[in-house]
Design a protein around this motif. Structure first.
Motif, short mmCIF file in Angstrom:
data_model
loop_
_atom_site.label_atom_id
_atom_site.label_comp_id
_atom_site.label_asym_id
_atom_site.label_seq_id
_atom_site.Cartn_x
_atom_site.Cartn_y
_atom_site.Cartn_z
N MET A 1 0.85 -1.18 0.00
CA MET A 1 0.00 0.00 0.00
C MET A 1 0.89 1.24 0.00
O MET A 1 2.01 1.22 0.48
CB MET A 1 -0.91 0.00 1.21
CG MET A 1 -1.90 -1.14 1.24
SD MET A 1 -3.26 -0.75 2.33
CE MET A 1 -4.60 -0.86 1.20
N ASP A 5 -3.00 5.22 -1.44
CA ASP A 5 -3.99 4.28 -0.94
C ASP A 5 -4.52 4.74 0.42
O ASP A 5 -5.73 4.67 0.68
CB ASP A 5 -3.40 2.88 -0.81
CG ASP A 5 -3.04 2.27 -2.15
OD1 ASP A 5 -3.69 2.61 -3.15
OD2 ASP A 5 -2.09 1.46 -2.17
N LEU A 6 -3.61 5.19 1.28
CA LEU A 6 -4.01 5.67 2.59
C LEU A 6 -4.93 6.88 2.46
O LEU A 6 -5.97 6.95 3.12
CB LEU A 6 -2.80 6.02 3.45
CG LEU A 6 -3.10 6.66 4.81
CD1 LEU A 6 -3.94 5.71 5.67
CD2 LEU A 6 -1.81 7.06 5.51
N THR A 8 -6.83 7.71 0.01
CA THR A 8 -8.12 7.25 -0.52
C THR A 8 -8.95 6.59 0.56
O THR A 8 -10.14 6.88 0.72
CB THR A 8 -7.89 6.27 -1.69
OG1 THR A 8 -7.15 6.92 -2.71
CG2 THR A 8 -9.21 5.76 -2.24
N ASP A 9 -8.32 5.69 1.34
CA ASP A 9 -9.04 5.00 2.40
C ASP A 9 -9.55 5.97 3.46
O ASP A 9 -10.68 5.83 3.96
CB ASP A 9 -8.16 3.93 3.04
CG ASP A 9 -7.94 2.73 2.13
OD1 ASP A 9 -8.64 2.63 1.11
OD2 ASP A 9 -7.05 1.91 2.45
N VAL A 10 -8.74 6.96 3.84
CA VAL A 10 -9.16 7.94 4.84
C VAL A 10 -10.31 8.78 4.30
O VAL A 10 -11.30 9.04 5.00
CB VAL A 10 -7.98 8.82 5.29
CG1 VAL A 10 -8.46 9.98 6.14
CG2 VAL A 10 -6.96 7.99 6.06
N LEU A 12 -12.48 7.93 1.98
CA LEU A 12 -13.68 7.08 1.92
C LEU A 12 -14.28 6.88 3.30
O LEU A 12 -15.51 6.94 3.47
CB LEU A 12 -13.35 5.73 1.28
CG LEU A 12 -13.05 5.75 -0.22
CD1 LEU A 12 -12.56 4.39 -0.68
CD2 LEU A 12 -14.27 6.18 -1.01
N ALA A 13 -13.43 6.63 4.28
CA ALA A 13 -13.92 6.45 5.65
C ALA A 13 -14.56 7.74 6.15
O ALA A 13 -15.61 7.71 6.81
CB ALA A 13 -12.78 6.03 6.58
N ASP A 16 -17.97 8.21 4.67
CA ASP A 16 -18.94 7.23 5.18
C ASP A 16 -19.40 7.54 6.59
O ASP A 16 -20.41 6.98 7.05
CB ASP A 16 -18.35 5.82 5.14
CG ASP A 16 -18.24 5.28 3.73
OD1 ASP A 16 -18.89 5.84 2.82
OD2 ASP A 16 -17.49 4.30 3.54
N SER A 34 -9.81 4.54 11.68
CA SER A 34 -10.56 3.48 11.01
C SER A 34 -9.75 2.87 9.88
O SER A 34 -9.70 1.65 9.73
CB SER A 34 -11.88 4.05 10.48
OG SER A 34 -12.59 3.06 9.79
N ALA A 35 -9.10 3.71 9.09
CA ALA A 35 -8.28 3.22 7.98
C ALA A 35 -7.04 2.49 8.49
O ALA A 35 -6.70 1.41 8.01
CB ALA A 35 -7.89 4.37 7.07
N ASP A 38 -8.12 -0.63 10.54
CA ASP A 38 -9.10 -1.46 9.82
C ASP A 38 -10.21 -1.90 10.78
O ASP A 38 -10.52 -3.08 10.92
CB ASP A 38 -8.43 -2.67 9.19
CG ASP A 38 -9.35 -3.37 8.19
OD1 ASP A 38 -10.20 -2.68 7.59
OD2 ASP A 38 -9.22 -4.60 8.01
#
Length: 103
Positions: A1, A5-6, A8-10, A12-13, A16, A34-35, A38
């Motif tokens: 990763m 990627d981080l 993007t994940d943050v 998205l989290a 949400d 959360s990212a 997990d």
């Protein structure tokens, strides 16, 4: 990763998250946790409350606030009795007559 990627994940989290009571900074921190961990956001909030309670209890701040507001400590709350009741100090009324010590 990767860093991308981080990010993007943050993001998205963060998108949400459905916690209107949190400010933007708290939401950002929750999204990062959360990212990174997990973990489910609800579980992270439960853990956060537990950690705050534990640190407040261990540092004595909980007892300080309880004593200030309610005149009891957390131990007294748990036992359902004040220290005076536990030691029997409340069983015998104290005589406020200071003259008894005068000669």
């Amino acid at each position: 990763m990767s860093l991308d990627d981080l990010e993007t994940d943050v993001e998205l989290a963060f998108d949400d998250l459905d916690y209107d009571f949190l400010d933007r900074e708290s939401k950002q921190e929750l999204a990062m946790l959360s990212a990174a961990l997990d973990a489910d956001e609800d579980e992270l909030l439960r853990r956060a409350v537990h950690m705050l309670f534990q640190s407040t209890t261990e540092s004595g701040r909980l007892d300080f606030h309880l004593r200030s507001a309610y005149d009891v400590t957390y131990d007294e709350y748990l036992s359902g009795m004040t220290y005076g009741e536990m030691t029997g100090a409340n069983q015998f009324p104290q005589d406020d007559d200071d003259r008894r010590y005068q000669f």
